[in-house]
Scaffold this motif. Structure first.
Motif, PDB file in Angstrom:
ATOM      1  N   UNK A   1     -25.129  20.660  -2.000  1.00 24.84           N
ATOM      2  CA  UNK A   1     -24.894  20.149  -0.657  1.00 24.84           C
ATOM      3  C   UNK A   1     -26.104  19.350  -0.186  1.00 24.84           C
ATOM      4  N   UNK A   2     -25.831  18.175   0.365  1.00 24.92           N
ATOM      5  CA  UNK A   2     -26.888  17.305   0.872  1.00 24.92           C
ATOM      6  C   UNK A   2     -26.309  16.471   2.003  1.00 24.92           C
TER       7      UNK A   2
ATOM      8  N   UNK B   1     -30.083  16.123 -21.405  1.00 22.08           N
ATOM      9  CA  UNK B   1     -30.377  15.241 -22.540  1.00 22.08           C
ATOM     10  C   UNK B   1     -29.403  15.450 -23.692  1.00 22.08           C
ATOM     11  N   UNK B   2     -28.857  16.662 -23.814  1.00 20.86           N
ATOM     12  CA  UNK B   2     -27.927  16.939 -24.905  1.00 20.86           C
ATOM     13  C   UNK B   2     -26.473  16.731 -24.553  1.00 20.86           C
ATOM     14  N   UNK B   3     -26.213  16.277 -23.330  1.00 18.18           N
ATOM     15  CA  UNK B   3     -24.839  16.148 -22.854  1.00 18.18           C
ATOM     16  C   UNK B   3     -24.210  14.816 -23.236  1.00 18.18           C
ATOM     17  N   UNK B   4     -22.875  14.799 -23.275  1.00 16.93           N
ATOM     18  CA  UNK B   4     -22.155  13.541 -23.463  1.00 16.93           C
ATOM     19  C   UNK B   4     -22.278  12.653 -22.239  1.00 16.93           C
ATOM     20  N   UNK B   5     -22.377  13.293 -21.067  1.00 18.50           N
ATOM     21  CA  UNK B   5     -22.494  12.565 -19.801  1.00 18.50           C
ATOM     22  C   UNK B   5     -22.994  13.545 -18.747  1.00 18.50           C
ATOM     23  N   UNK B   6     -23.388  12.997 -17.604  1.00 11.85           N
ATOM     24  CA  UNK B   6     -23.829  13.822 -16.489  1.00 11.85           C
ATOM     25  C   UNK B   6     -23.089  13.400 -15.238  1.00 11.85           C
ATOM     26  N   UNK B   7     -22.686  14.386 -14.408  1.00  9.41           N
ATOM     27  CA  UNK B   7     -22.078  14.113 -13.106  1.00  9.41           C
ATOM     28  C   UNK B   7     -22.714  15.043 -12.090  1.00  9.41           C
ATOM     29  N   UNK B   8     -23.048  14.510 -10.918  1.00  7.46           N
ATOM     30  CA  UNK B   8     -23.676  15.355  -9.914  1.00  7.46           C
ATOM     31  C   UNK B   8     -23.850  14.634  -8.594  1.00  7.46           C
ATOM     32  N   UNK B   9     -24.399  15.364  -7.632  1.00  9.08           N
ATOM     33  CA  UNK B   9     -24.721  14.778  -6.337  1.00  9.08           C
ATOM     34  C   UNK B   9     -25.691  13.628  -6.516  1.00  9.08           C
TER      35      UNK B   9
ATOM     36  N   UNK C   1     -31.233  11.677 -15.141  1.00 12.41           N
ATOM     37  CA  UNK C   1     -30.323  11.666 -16.288  1.00 12.41           C
ATOM     38  C   UNK C   1     -30.298  10.343 -17.051  1.00 12.41           C
ATOM     39  N   UNK C   2     -30.214   9.173 -16.383  1.00 10.18           N
ATOM     40  CA  UNK C   2     -30.218   7.927 -17.163  1.00 10.18           C
ATOM     41  C   UNK C   2     -31.487   7.739 -17.988  1.00 10.18           C
ATOM     42  N   UNK C   3     -32.633   8.243 -17.475  1.00 12.16           N
ATOM     43  CA  UNK C   3     -33.884   8.113 -18.219  1.00 12.16           C
ATOM     44  C   UNK C   3     -33.891   8.985 -19.476  1.00 12.16           C
ATOM     45  N   UNK C   4     -32.933   9.901 -19.570  1.00  8.48           N
ATOM     46  CA  UNK C   4     -32.766  10.726 -20.762  1.00  8.48           C
ATOM     47  C   UNK C   4     -31.737  10.123 -21.710  1.00  8.48           C
ATOM     48  N   UNK C   5     -31.275   8.908 -21.381  1.00  9.06           N
ATOM     49  CA  UNK C   5     -30.312   8.216 -22.225  1.00  9.06           C
ATOM     50  C   UNK C   5     -28.887   8.664 -22.018  1.00  9.06           C
ATOM     51  N   UNK C   6     -28.601   9.322 -20.878  1.00  6.96           N
ATOM     52  CA  UNK C   6     -27.287   9.901 -20.634  1.00  6.96           C
ATOM     53  C   UNK C   6     -26.566   9.107 -19.544  1.00  6.96           C
ATOM     54  N   UNK C   7     -25.341   8.693 -19.808  1.00 10.80           N
ATOM     55  CA  UNK C   7     -24.549   7.991 -18.806  1.00 10.80           C
ATOM     56  C   UNK C   7     -24.266   8.928 -17.630  1.00 10.80           C
ATOM     57  N   UNK C   8     -24.429   8.397 -16.416  1.00 12.77           N
ATOM     58  CA  UNK C   8     -24.464   9.240 -15.224  1.00 12.77           C
ATOM     59  C   UNK C   8     -23.495   8.751 -14.157  1.00 12.77           C
ATOM     60  N   UNK C   9     -22.751   9.703 -13.566  1.00 10.74           N
ATOM     61  CA  UNK C   9     -21.920   9.439 -12.393  1.00 10.74           C
ATOM     62  C   UNK C   9     -22.486  10.248 -11.234  1.00 10.74           C
ATOM     63  N   UNK C  10     -22.992   9.559 -10.222  1.00 12.11           N
ATOM     64  CA  UNK C  10     -23.604  10.225  -9.071  1.00 12.11           C
ATOM     65  C   UNK C  10     -22.692  10.051  -7.867  1.00 12.11           C
ATOM     66  N   UNK C  11     -22.318  11.158  -7.224  1.00 12.82           N
ATOM     67  CA  UNK C  11     -21.304  11.102  -6.173  1.00 12.82           C
ATOM     68  C   UNK C  11     -21.916  11.321  -4.792  1.00 12.82           C
ATOM     69  N   UNK C  12     -21.215  10.775  -3.791  1.00 10.93           N
ATOM     70  CA  UNK C  12     -21.639  10.900  -2.398  1.00 10.93           C
ATOM     71  C   UNK C  12     -20.414  10.679  -1.513  1.00 10.93           C
TER      72      UNK C  12
END
Length: 355
Positions: free
Chosen positions: A203-204, A274-282, A290-301
């Motif tokens: 929550x933010x 870093x070991x994930x296929x992708x990352x999703x989060x706030x 996450x992108x700096x770890x080479x992982x495609x990222x979906x950031x939600x708001x």
């Protein structure tokens, strides 16, 4: 009358131009003063404490670490002289920047940390607080010598010129260096699924804890779990005012909470992402990492006004670093028909993410 107007207009324009030039000189001088202070720290000849970093994780990943890389390059600072001071097991974030790392949690109780940072009344370190000084004194006892301090207030003062709109994006580009980050190995990889998506929703102000947001996030996680394993990065640690959304582990949804302590939680999260296929989060916190770890990222708001210029910075940063792709997602844009209450998921805000 027309003649008077003809003379007043160029005079007014000249006065406005003069005021704009004076303001530009003011902002240039503000940046110059900060750079002179950095030079004084580097030129002191002492071991340098970079920190202590006591602020938000998101600003540490998106601004502080890239700022330190710029300091290293611009002032020819030998990393062997630098001791990075932070918390949560993030030593790997500072590789190539600092020769040594001091973990705050080894010397400060988490409850005391939360109390003292709460007393400061502000999450951002615009000045050196009494608590900052105490942490620095602790570091001096640990390493056995007096130090010079490269404090986060220098970065905050410098980048405030950009956040306030006084300086362009190119100003921030000139004072940062974005590079991929290597994850630590704190957790036995055998504990993790072979393939998974890492998820961290908290929550933010940009993603407030409302029934509608809870329903949407529960549907989001359940939809992911229909296609792959999901590892939740809910820490269960009460360290600041941001509460993790708790989904409950079941089936293909695994919680990383049992593997985390205050001393390692950010390091463990870094490894899992870093070991994930992708990352999703706030949108914020480790979504900037996450992108700096080479992982495609979906950031939600749902409320972008609190994200200020950070979204643009992150988009440019992922491109400049040749890192994972970054995409921002407004939950309100999802199909309202698809966002039905998820069966089997009871969602509540519980615990906290690392400040």
């Amino acid at each position: 009358m027309n003649l008077l107007r003809r003379f007043k207009r160029p005079l007014r324009d000249a006065l406005r131009h003069r005021a704009e030039l004076r303001e530009q000189r003011q902002w240039q001088r503000a940046a110059w003063v900060v750079e002179r202070e950095i030079d004084a720290v580097v030129s002191a000849g002492r071991t340098i404490v970079a920190g202590p970093w006591l602020s938000e994780v998101g600003f540490e990943a998106l601004y502080w670490v890239p700022f330190l890389r710029w300091v290293k390059a611009a002032f020819r600072l030998d990393p062997a002289r630098v001791v990075a001071v932070s918390r949560g097991g993030v030593a790997s974030w500072y590789e190539g920047i600092a020769g040594r790392y001091v973990e705050i949690w080894d010397h400060v109780d988490p409850a005391e940390f939360a109390r003292r940072t709460g007393e400061r009344g502000a999450t951002k370190q615009f000045e050196i607080s009494a608590f900052d000084r105490e942490v620095v004194q602790t570091v001096e006892r640990v390493i056995g010598e007096r130090v010079a301090v490269l404090h986060p207030s220098l970065m905050y003062r410098l980048f405030s010129l950009f956040w306030s709109g006084q300086r362009p994006q190119s100003f921030l580009d000139a004072h940062t260096r974005f590079e991929p980050i290597v994850a630590p190995r704190l957790l036995d990889p055998a504990r993790l699924p072979r393939e998974y998506v890492a998820v961290k929703f908290y929550a933010a102000r940009s993603l407030p804890d409302t029934p509608e947001v809870r329903r949407t996030l529960a549907w989001f996680v359940e939809s992911l779990a229909e296609r792959t394993n999901v590892v939740l990065l809910d820490t269960g640690l009460v360290l600041d005012e941001h509460a993790d959304y708790s989904f409950g582990a079941s089936g293909r949804v695994v919680s990383a909470r049992p593997w985390m302590t205050p001393a390692n939680n950010l390091g463990v999260q870094t490894q899992i992402i870093a070991g994930a296929q992708a990352f999703a989060g706030t949108c914020g916190s480790v979504a900037w990492l996450a992108p700096m770890l080479g992982v495609n990222t979906s950031a939600v708001y749902v409320d972008p006004k609190w994200l200020h210029a950070h979204l643009g910075v992150m988009l440019r940063a992922s491109h400049r670093a040749g890192a994972g792709h970054f995409a921002a997602l407004d939950l309100r844009a999802l199909d309202p028909v698809a966002r039905q209450p998820a069966s089997g998921f009871r969602l509540q805000a519980s615990g906290s993410h690392q400040p």
